[in-house]
Design a protein around this motif. Structure first.
Motif, PDB file in Angstrom:
ATOM      1  N   LYS A   1      18.030 102.963  49.610  1.00 44.97           N
ATOM      2  CA  LYS A   1      19.315 102.444  49.393  1.00 44.97           C
ATOM      3  C   LYS A   1      19.441 100.778  49.531  1.00 44.97           C
ATOM      4  O   LYS A   1      20.346 100.473  48.695  1.00 44.97           O
ATOM      5  CB  LYS A   1      20.107 102.743  50.642  1.00 44.97           C
ATOM      6  CG  LYS A   1      20.442 104.578  50.435  1.00 44.97           C
ATOM      7  CD  LYS A   1      20.813 105.198  51.843  1.00 44.97           C
ATOM      8  CE  LYS A   1      21.234 106.553  51.642  1.00 44.97           C
ATOM      9  NZ  LYS A   1      20.116 107.431  51.088  1.00 44.97           N
ATOM     10  N   SER A   2      18.796 100.345  50.235  1.00 39.49           N
ATOM     11  CA  SER A   2      18.767  98.662  50.495  1.00 39.49           C
ATOM     12  C   SER A   2      18.334  98.203  49.035  1.00 39.49           C
ATOM     13  O   SER A   2      19.155  97.330  48.491  1.00 39.49           O
ATOM     14  CB  SER A   2      17.878  98.232  51.364  1.00 39.49           C
ATOM     15  OG  SER A   2      18.396  98.702  52.492  1.00 39.49           O
ATOM     16  N   GLN A   3      17.394  98.802  48.410  1.00 39.32           N
ATOM     17  CA  GLN A   3      17.077  98.108  47.274  1.00 39.32           C
ATOM     18  C   GLN A   3      17.845  98.464  45.949  1.00 39.32           C
ATOM     19  O   GLN A   3      18.165  97.665  45.276  1.00 39.32           O
ATOM     20  CB  GLN A   3      15.725  98.789  46.588  1.00 39.32           C
ATOM     21  CG  GLN A   3      15.109  98.213  45.246  1.00 39.32           C
ATOM     22  CD  GLN A   3      13.869  98.917  45.002  1.00 39.32           C
ATOM     23  OE1 GLN A   3      13.337  99.681  45.817  1.00 39.32           O
ATOM     24  NE2 GLN A   3      13.268  98.487  44.022  1.00 39.32           N
ATOM     25  N   ALA A   4      18.299  99.669  46.051  1.00 32.70           N
ATOM     26  CA  ALA A   4      19.548  99.922  45.197  1.00 32.70           C
ATOM     27  C   ALA A   4      20.799  99.173  45.183  1.00 32.70           C
ATOM     28  O   ALA A   4      21.342  98.615  44.278  1.00 32.70           O
ATOM     29  CB  ALA A   4      19.801 101.456  45.222  1.00 32.70           C
ATOM     30  N   LEU A   5      21.160  98.815  46.585  1.00 35.86           N
ATOM     31  CA  LEU A   5      22.222  97.940  46.943  1.00 35.86           C
ATOM     32  C   LEU A   5      22.122  96.735  46.291  1.00 35.86           C
ATOM     33  O   LEU A   5      22.895  96.069  45.768  1.00 35.86           O
ATOM     34  CB  LEU A   5      22.572  97.800  48.311  1.00 35.86           C
ATOM     35  CG  LEU A   5      24.016  97.115  48.663  1.00 35.86           C
ATOM     36  CD1 LEU A   5      25.161  97.626  47.975  1.00 35.86           C
ATOM     37  CD2 LEU A   5      24.088  97.101  50.171  1.00 35.86           C
ATOM     38  N   TYR A   6      21.048  96.142  46.521  1.00 34.72           N
ATOM     39  CA  TYR A   6      20.608  94.680  45.949  1.00 34.72           C
ATOM     40  C   TYR A   6      20.531  94.562  44.502  1.00 34.72           C
ATOM     41  O   TYR A   6      21.093  93.773  44.130  1.00 34.72           O
ATOM     42  CB  TYR A   6      18.883  94.444  46.318  1.00 34.72           C
ATOM     43  CG  TYR A   6      18.432  93.387  45.535  1.00 34.72           C
ATOM     44  CD1 TYR A   6      18.415  91.933  46.490  1.00 34.72           C
ATOM     45  CD2 TYR A   6      17.523  93.361  44.354  1.00 34.72           C
ATOM     46  CE1 TYR A   6      17.982  91.086  45.662  1.00 34.72           C
ATOM     47  CE2 TYR A   6      17.145  92.221  43.733  1.00 34.72           C
ATOM     48  CZ  TYR A   6      17.145  90.892  44.500  1.00 34.72           C
ATOM     49  OH  TYR A   6      16.821  89.964  43.988  1.00 34.72           O
ATOM     50  N   PHE A   7      20.260  95.534  43.765  1.00 41.55           N
ATOM     51  CA  PHE A   7      20.178  95.556  42.099  1.00 41.55           C
ATOM     52  C   PHE A   7      21.610  95.780  41.960  1.00 41.55           C
ATOM     53  O   PHE A   7      22.116  94.994  40.842  1.00 41.55           O
ATOM     54  CB  PHE A   7      19.299  96.630  41.457  1.00 41.55           C
ATOM     55  CG  PHE A   7      17.974  96.323  41.712  1.00 41.55           C
ATOM     56  CD1 PHE A   7      17.556  94.963  40.941  1.00 41.55           C
ATOM     57  CD2 PHE A   7      16.929  96.724  42.347  1.00 41.55           C
ATOM     58  CE1 PHE A   7      16.124  94.758  41.113  1.00 41.55           C
ATOM     59  CE2 PHE A   7      15.559  96.500  42.305  1.00 41.55           C
ATOM     60  CZ  PHE A   7      15.427  95.330  41.833  1.00 41.55           C
ATOM     61  N   ALA A   8      22.266  96.461  42.467  1.00 43.62           N
ATOM     62  CA  ALA A   8      23.833  96.838  42.396  1.00 43.62           C
ATOM     63  C   ALA A   8      24.598  95.503  42.394  1.00 43.62           C
ATOM     64  O   ALA A   8      25.624  95.335  42.000  1.00 43.62           O
ATOM     65  CB  ALA A   8      24.355  97.986  43.115  1.00 43.62           C
ATOM     66  N   ALA A   9      24.123  94.732  43.621  1.00 40.11           N
ATOM     67  CA  ALA A   9      24.846  93.531  43.975  1.00 40.11           C
ATOM     68  C   ALA A   9      24.665  92.596  42.847  1.00 40.11           C
ATOM     69  O   ALA A   9      25.417  91.799  42.319  1.00 40.11           O
ATOM     70  CB  ALA A   9      24.535  92.980  45.281  1.00 40.11           C
ATOM     71  N   LEU A  10      23.561  92.392  42.137  1.00 36.90           N
ATOM     72  CA  LEU A  10      23.142  91.489  40.983  1.00 36.90           C
ATOM     73  C   LEU A  10      23.980  91.828  39.850  1.00 36.90           C
ATOM     74  O   LEU A  10      24.430  90.942  39.338  1.00 36.90           O
ATOM     75  CB  LEU A  10      21.723  91.658  40.798  1.00 36.90           C
ATOM     76  CG  LEU A  10      20.634  91.154  41.757  1.00 36.90           C
ATOM     77  CD1 LEU A  10      19.323  91.141  41.285  1.00 36.90           C
ATOM     78  CD2 LEU A  10      20.967  89.536  42.045  1.00 36.90           C
TER      79      LEU A  10
END
Length: 152
Positions: free
Chosen positions: A138-147
């Motif tokens: 989830k953290s990684q997915a949120l990171y890429f979603a934020a970018l």
């Protein structure tokens, strides 16, 4: 040990001097100053000498050169590392704030990612939360979603 530190210090000073000239001539990051472990430990531009010394002492700059060659986007952009750490540490709070549509951590994330319009960033990120929640990381997915949200 003392001679190794002297050699590393001299090399870092030389790298710093040459880095300014090299940076003007090309857009690629300087591996010893902008990449590797040294750049993570000393992310501030004012501490380039510390980054150079760290990279040289750690493994003679091998890791820094490899990261510059294989993933130059992770170099000079060490703020992305800070953003990833921020997301990892505050993920539960970010998730709750995104559910509400506002919050201090969302505002901080918008600033970190360089979003020009915080409201548009938040809306775009909220639209991706279903995919984030469905992800195993989830953290990684949120990171890429934020970018991606920062581009909107």
């Amino acid at each position: 040990m003392k001679s190794l530190l002297t050699i590393a210090s001299a090399a870092a000073v030389a790298l710093t001097f040459n880095a300014a000239q090299a940076q003007e001539m090309r857009d690629a990051p300087n591996p010893w100053l902008d990449c590797g472990i040294g750049a993570m430990i000393f992310p501030d531009d004012n501490l380039e000498v510390g980054a150079g010394i760290s990279n040289i002492i750690w493994d003679l700059g091998t890791t820094a050169v490899i990261s510059a060659a294989s993933s130059p986007d992770t170099c000079a952009g060490t703020s992305n590392v800070a953003m990833a750490v921020f997301i990892e540490r505050t993920y539960p709070t970010l998730e709750a704030e995104l559910a509400k549509g506002y919050g201090d951590n969302i505002a901080a994330l918008a600033t970190m990612v360089g979003a020009e319009d915080e409201a548009a960033f938040t809306a775009a990120l909220r639209a991706e939360m279903g995919a984030v929640l469905a992800s195993e990381e989830k953290s990684q997915a949120l990171y890429f979603a934020a970018l991606e949200a920062a581009k909107s």
